[in-house]
Write a protein that holds these residues in place. Sequence first.
Motif, PDB file in Angstrom:
ATOM      1  N   ILE A  66       0.837  -1.206   0.000  1.00 21.80           N
ATOM      2  CA  ILE A  66       0.000   0.000   0.000  1.00 21.80           C
ATOM      3  C   ILE A  66       0.868   1.250   0.000  1.00 21.80           C
ATOM      4  CG2 ILE A  66      -1.635   1.330   1.399  1.00 21.80           C
ATOM      5  CD1 ILE A  66      -2.940  -1.382   2.121  1.00 21.80           C
ATOM      6  N   ALA A  67       1.963   1.216   0.784  1.00 20.55           N
ATOM      7  CA  ALA A  67       2.864   2.369   0.835  1.00 20.55           C
ATOM      8  C   ALA A  67       3.495   2.611  -0.536  1.00 20.55           C
ATOM      9  CB  ALA A  67       3.944   2.137   1.886  1.00 20.55           C
ATOM     10  N   LEU A  68       3.885   1.529  -1.218  1.00 21.66           N
ATOM     11  CA  LEU A  68       4.495   1.681  -2.541  1.00 21.66           C
ATOM     12  C   LEU A  68       3.496   2.263  -3.536  1.00 21.66           C
ATOM     13  CD1 LEU A  68       6.655  -1.564  -2.841  1.00 21.66           C
ATOM     14  CD2 LEU A  68       7.438   0.796  -2.565  1.00 21.66           C
ATOM     15  N   VAL A  69       2.250   1.789  -3.461  1.00 23.19           N
ATOM     16  CA  VAL A  69       1.216   2.318  -4.353  1.00 23.19           C
ATOM     17  C   VAL A  69       1.037   3.812  -4.095  1.00 23.19           C
ATOM     18  CG1 VAL A  69      -1.260   2.278  -4.848  1.00 23.19           C
ATOM     19  CG2 VAL A  69       0.003   0.131  -4.622  1.00 23.19           C
ATOM     20  N   GLN A  70       1.035   4.198  -2.815  1.00 21.91           N
ATOM     21  CA  GLN A  70       0.880   5.608  -2.472  1.00 21.91           C
ATOM     22  C   GLN A  70       2.038   6.435  -3.004  1.00 21.91           C
ATOM     23  OE1 GLN A  70       0.368   5.334   1.743  1.00 21.91           O
ATOM     24  NE2 GLN A  70      -1.846   5.594   1.604  1.00 21.91           N
ATOM     25  N   VAL A  71       3.261   5.911  -2.819  1.00 14.95           N
ATOM     26  CA  VAL A  71       4.432   6.634  -3.329  1.00 14.95           C
ATOM     27  C   VAL A  71       4.297   6.810  -4.835  1.00 14.95           C
ATOM     28  CG1 VAL A  71       6.915   6.445  -3.750  1.00 14.95           C
ATOM     29  CG2 VAL A  71       5.994   5.934  -1.490  1.00 14.95           C
ATOM     30  N   PHE A  72       3.901   5.724  -5.518  1.00 17.76           N
ATOM     31  CA  PHE A  72       3.756   5.758  -6.968  1.00 17.76           C
ATOM     32  C   PHE A  72       2.769   6.857  -7.387  1.00 17.76           C
ATOM     33  CE2 PHE A  72       1.502   4.294 -10.818  1.00 17.76           C
ATOM     34  CZ  PHE A  72       2.576   4.254 -11.704  1.00 17.76           C
ATOM     35  N   PHE A  73       1.620   6.912  -6.706  1.00 11.95           N
ATOM     36  CA  PHE A  73       0.604   7.884  -7.101  1.00 11.95           C
ATOM     37  C   PHE A  73       0.989   9.314  -6.752  1.00 11.95           C
ATOM     38  CE2 PHE A  73      -2.258   4.256  -7.704  1.00 11.95           C
ATOM     39  CZ  PHE A  73      -2.787   4.618  -8.930  1.00 11.95           C
ATOM     40  N   THR A  74       1.616   9.504  -5.573  1.00 14.08           N
ATOM     41  CA  THR A  74       1.982  10.876  -5.216  1.00 14.08           C
ATOM     42  C   THR A  74       3.114  11.374  -6.115  1.00 14.08           C
ATOM     43  OG1 THR A  74       3.228   9.900  -3.409  1.00 14.08           O
ATOM     44  CG2 THR A  74       1.186  10.993  -2.832  1.00 14.08           C
ATOM     45  N   ARG A  75       4.036  10.481  -6.486  1.00 19.83           N
ATOM     46  CA  ARG A  75       5.093  10.854  -7.433  1.00 19.83           C
ATOM     47  C   ARG A  75       4.476  11.314  -8.745  1.00 19.83           C
ATOM     48  NH1 ARG A  75       9.906   7.985  -6.064  1.00 19.83           N
ATOM     49  NH2 ARG A  75      10.648   9.228  -4.325  1.00 19.83           N
ATOM     50  N   LYS A  76       3.560  10.492  -9.233  1.00 12.98           N
ATOM     51  CA  LYS A  76       2.945  10.754 -10.528  1.00 12.98           C
ATOM     52  C   LYS A  76       2.216  12.096 -10.506  1.00 12.98           C
ATOM     53  CE  LYS A  76       0.134   8.065 -13.593  1.00 12.98           C
ATOM     54  NZ  LYS A  76      -0.681   6.868 -13.684  1.00 12.98           N
ATOM     55  N   VAL A 110      17.824   4.729   7.034  1.00  8.38           N
ATOM     56  CA  VAL A 110      17.303   3.557   7.750  1.00  8.38           C
ATOM     57  C   VAL A 110      16.231   3.995   8.752  1.00  8.38           C
ATOM     58  CG1 VAL A 110      17.903   1.755   9.409  1.00  8.38           C
ATOM     59  CG2 VAL A 110      19.374   2.178   7.442  1.00  8.38           C
ATOM     60  N   ILE A 111      16.480   5.127   9.448  1.00  7.43           N
ATOM     61  CA  ILE A 111      15.501   5.603  10.432  1.00  7.43           C
ATOM     62  C   ILE A 111      14.193   5.975   9.733  1.00  7.43           C
ATOM     63  CG2 ILE A 111      14.992   7.401  12.140  1.00  7.43           C
ATOM     64  CD1 ILE A 111      17.970   7.451  12.827  1.00  7.43           C
ATOM     65  N   ILE A 112      14.298   6.680   8.598  1.00  4.26           N
ATOM     66  CA  ILE A 112      13.079   7.059   7.874  1.00  4.26           C
ATOM     67  C   ILE A 112      12.351   5.815   7.362  1.00  4.26           C
ATOM     68  CG2 ILE A 112      12.217   8.180   5.773  1.00  4.26           C
ATOM     69  CD1 ILE A 112      14.116  10.430   6.257  1.00  4.26           C
ATOM     70  N   ALA A 113      13.119   4.865   6.824  1.00  2.00           N
ATOM     71  CA  ALA A 113      12.495   3.653   6.288  1.00  2.00           C
ATOM     72  C   ALA A 113      11.740   2.900   7.382  1.00  2.00           C
ATOM     73  CB  ALA A 113      13.559   2.758   5.654  1.00  2.00           C
ATOM     74  N   SER A 114      12.247   2.971   8.616  1.00  2.00           N
ATOM     75  CA  SER A 114      11.623   2.198   9.695  1.00  2.00           C
ATOM     76  C   SER A 114      10.246   2.735  10.071  1.00  2.00           C
ATOM     77  CB  SER A 114      12.536   2.194  10.923  1.00  2.00           C
ATOM     78  OG  SER A 114      12.501   3.449  11.556  1.00  2.00           O
ATOM     79  N   ILE A 115       9.918   3.948   9.601  1.00  2.00           N
ATOM     80  CA  ILE A 115       8.598   4.515   9.909  1.00  2.00           C
ATOM     81  C   ILE A 115       7.487   3.602   9.398  1.00  2.00           C
ATOM     82  CG2 ILE A 115       7.033   6.446   9.359  1.00  2.00           C
ATOM     83  CD1 ILE A 115       9.496   8.271   9.397  1.00  2.00           C
ATOM     84  N   ILE A 116       7.776   2.887   8.329  1.00  2.00           N
ATOM     85  CA  ILE A 116       6.755   2.059   7.696  1.00  2.00           C
ATOM     86  C   ILE A 116       6.426   0.795   8.509  1.00  2.00           C
ATOM     87  CG2 ILE A 116       8.333   0.706   6.256  1.00  2.00           C
ATOM     88  CD1 ILE A 116       5.023   2.262   5.123  1.00  2.00           C
ATOM     89  N   ILE A 117       7.292   0.419   9.450  1.00  2.00           N
ATOM     90  CA  ILE A 117       7.048  -0.814  10.215  1.00  2.00           C
ATOM     91  C   ILE A 117       5.915  -0.606  11.217  1.00  2.00           C
ATOM     92  CG2 ILE A 117       8.053  -2.502  11.809  1.00  2.00           C
ATOM     93  CD1 ILE A 117      10.804  -1.713  10.638  1.00  2.00           C
ATOM     94  N   PRO A 118       4.808  -1.331  11.067  1.00  2.00           N
ATOM     95  CA  PRO A 118       3.715  -1.165  12.018  1.00  2.00           C
ATOM     96  C   PRO A 118       4.034  -1.885  13.332  1.00  2.00           C
ATOM     97  CG  PRO A 118       3.077  -2.610  10.198  1.00  2.00           C
ATOM     98  CD  PRO A 118       4.533  -2.338  10.053  1.00  2.00           C
ATOM     99  N   PRO A 119       3.905  -1.204  14.467  1.00  2.00           N
ATOM    100  CA  PRO A 119       4.235  -1.837  15.748  1.00  2.00           C
ATOM    101  C   PRO A 119       3.585  -3.208  15.967  1.00  2.00           C
ATOM    102  CG  PRO A 119       3.782   0.480  16.068  1.00  2.00           C
ATOM    103  CD  PRO A 119       3.483   0.190  14.632  1.00  2.00           C
ATOM    104  N   PRO A 120       2.331  -3.456  15.534  1.00  2.00           N
ATOM    105  CA  PRO A 120       1.765  -4.788  15.789  1.00  2.00           C
ATOM    106  C   PRO A 120       2.571  -5.923  15.179  1.00  2.00           C
ATOM    107  CG  PRO A 120       0.032  -3.267  15.125  1.00  2.00           C
ATOM    108  CD  PRO A 120       1.337  -2.540  14.917  1.00  2.00           C
ATOM    109  N   VAL A 121       3.340  -5.631  14.124  1.00  2.00           N
ATOM    110  CA  VAL A 121       4.148  -6.673  13.500  1.00  2.00           C
ATOM    111  C   VAL A 121       5.238  -7.156  14.452  1.00  2.00           C
ATOM    112  CG1 VAL A 121       5.848  -7.058  11.661  1.00  2.00           C
ATOM    113  CG2 VAL A 121       3.693  -5.936  11.140  1.00  2.00           C
ATOM    114  N   LEU A 122       5.644  -6.272  15.368  1.00  2.00           N
ATOM    115  CA  LEU A 122       6.759  -6.602  16.244  1.00  2.00           C
ATOM    116  C   LEU A 122       6.357  -7.276  17.556  1.00  2.00           C
ATOM    117  CD1 LEU A 122       8.874  -3.349  15.817  1.00  2.00           C
ATOM    118  CD2 LEU A 122       9.220  -5.536  14.688  1.00  2.00           C
ATOM    119  N   ILE A 123       5.044  -7.338  17.838  1.00  2.00           N
ATOM    120  CA  ILE A 123       4.658  -7.799  19.176  1.00  2.00           C
ATOM    121  C   ILE A 123       5.100  -9.223  19.491  1.00  2.00           C
ATOM    122  CG2 ILE A 123       2.738  -6.212  19.643  1.00  2.00           C
ATOM    123  CD1 ILE A 123       0.900  -8.614  18.790  1.00  2.00           C
TER     124      ILE A 123
END
Lengths: 292, 299
Positions: free
Chosen positions: A279-289, B133-146
């Motif tokens: 979902i995040a990739l799809v969002q990035v794709f659309f906002t880029r576009k 790496v810090i920015i990329a980690s924003i995407i990790i949803p906390p429930p995945v880590l429980i």
Amino acid sequence: MAGAQSRRNNIHGWAFSAPFLAFFLMFLVWPMLSGAYMSLTGTSLTGANTGFVGLDNYTEAFADSDMWRSLGNTLYFTLISTVPLVVIALALAALVNMGLPAQWLWRLSFFSPFLLASTVVSLFFAWMYNPELGLFNDVLAKMGLPPVAWLNDPGVAMWAVVIATVWWTIGFNFLLYLAALQNIPQQHYEAASLDGAGGWRQFFSISLPQLGPTTVMIVILQILASLKIFDQIYQMTQGGPGGATRPIVQYIFEAGFTGYRLGYSAAISYIFFGLILLIALVQVFFTRKRSA
Amino acid sequence: MATTTLTRPALRLKGSGAGSSARRKRTPLSRVLATAVVSVLAVTWLVPFAWATVTALKSETEAASTPISWLPASGFTLDAFTKVLASGNIPTWTLNSLFTSAAITLITLVISASVAYAISRIDFRGKGILMGVIIASIIIPPPVLIIPLFQQMQSLNLIDTYWALILPQVIHSPMVFVLKKFFDQIPRELEEAALMDGAGRLRIFTTIVLPLSRPILAAVAIFVFIGAWNNFLWPFIATNESSLLTLPVGLQTIKSAYGIQYAQNMASALLAALPLIVVFLFFQRQIIKGVATTGLAGT
């Protein structure tokens, strides 16, 4: 000299980063990795471990109709909660921004529920949804309408959760919209007034386009937040009736802690994570576009 | 034009933006209509609070009687509140919530501000990757880590301790980004002057950068505190021992224990809501600014 300076910078830079990095590695990177490994094993909560099982957990999960159903519930909740949480928040902010008196009062009213714990919100709403004693059915009765089994009707329960969620969290989006509206330069409106544009015209031609980036951001934050739905559903319906509201996070929780299958639970976590990435990739794709 | 700007009432979000956000001119009628609509909505929004309060002030019999009424025939009573306070663990849970949320906030601030300072001001090798790496980690949803976090805490023997509640909740990657953006705006000349005077990095950080960053530190603190105070899933998993529960988790156990004692249910919910509502009344402006700043800067 330059070499000494840059070496000093390297030491300082990593020294200042070290505390965060230590927590980051220990409580984020390590669980991510150990979870990925765990998803390939038969790890059990009781300590019995059937060892490395390869992709067995994933094959099982993909064939698990309960997993798909809870994933579907999560997506359904995300869809039907994001729309009102964005649209109503924008409408409220636009109204309040029309120069109303006592701004603090409106902010207080719409934002204060956001400060409550999910447990408090769930207690409030479970009480109001009570079939015999609840406020909702009382209002329906006064309007001459039949009672609704809010949390016990599979077709209604998810909407009941959405109503509670909108009440609880809309204040956050409302504040973001209000702040964004108040940052739009006044001259735009003055110029438009001189050109004879009315309130609606000004809203659609000036406010809405200017709010574009804010809206994209709010929608993204909202979708990511809604996908993680668990608390209020678990507390109001336990995922019922008959699994009709059970979200994927609850399924992860149950597979691990009531089914004792940590490995399987980790595999479902990763499937959920994969979905969020997608979902995040799809969002990035659309906002880029859009911005290109 | 200048005069209209001057006479416009300053109703904007206090402290945000410049004078650019003064109100636009409106016909009085539309403003009256808007006020009416917003008033109705605001009252609707406050109904759950009002109804919970009325219920909590009834006797159990009255709370469970139909047809429902806003004014109980037998009058209001504080019975439910006294019973909840006498029998329950609410004071303990409140202290647990207060302690763990404060610790989480403090640790988050210290570690996030210092890493954000390094990335913003120090030219060191690998900082680009670190930030990435810090920015990329924003995407990790906390429930995945429980699940892995639970196993980790179990193997460290930390389940049912404050450590388990606090340690995993201090990583807030978006806040590092928010702080870094703020630090970027602090003039470099200030720092260079201090460096000339022989001040070390730590000294500059604590005596120049941090004091100048009070608004953003407050915003981050508020944001993290509210999140920690209300967090449910992780504390729910990490603790079983009643004396260690946080308020939201404790309330969940009470709910099943009380069953159909509606007045007591509402009384305990209101008691649990009270601390943050009081904090909000005192710090309304900072909280609103904090949400607007960190929320808007968060992405």
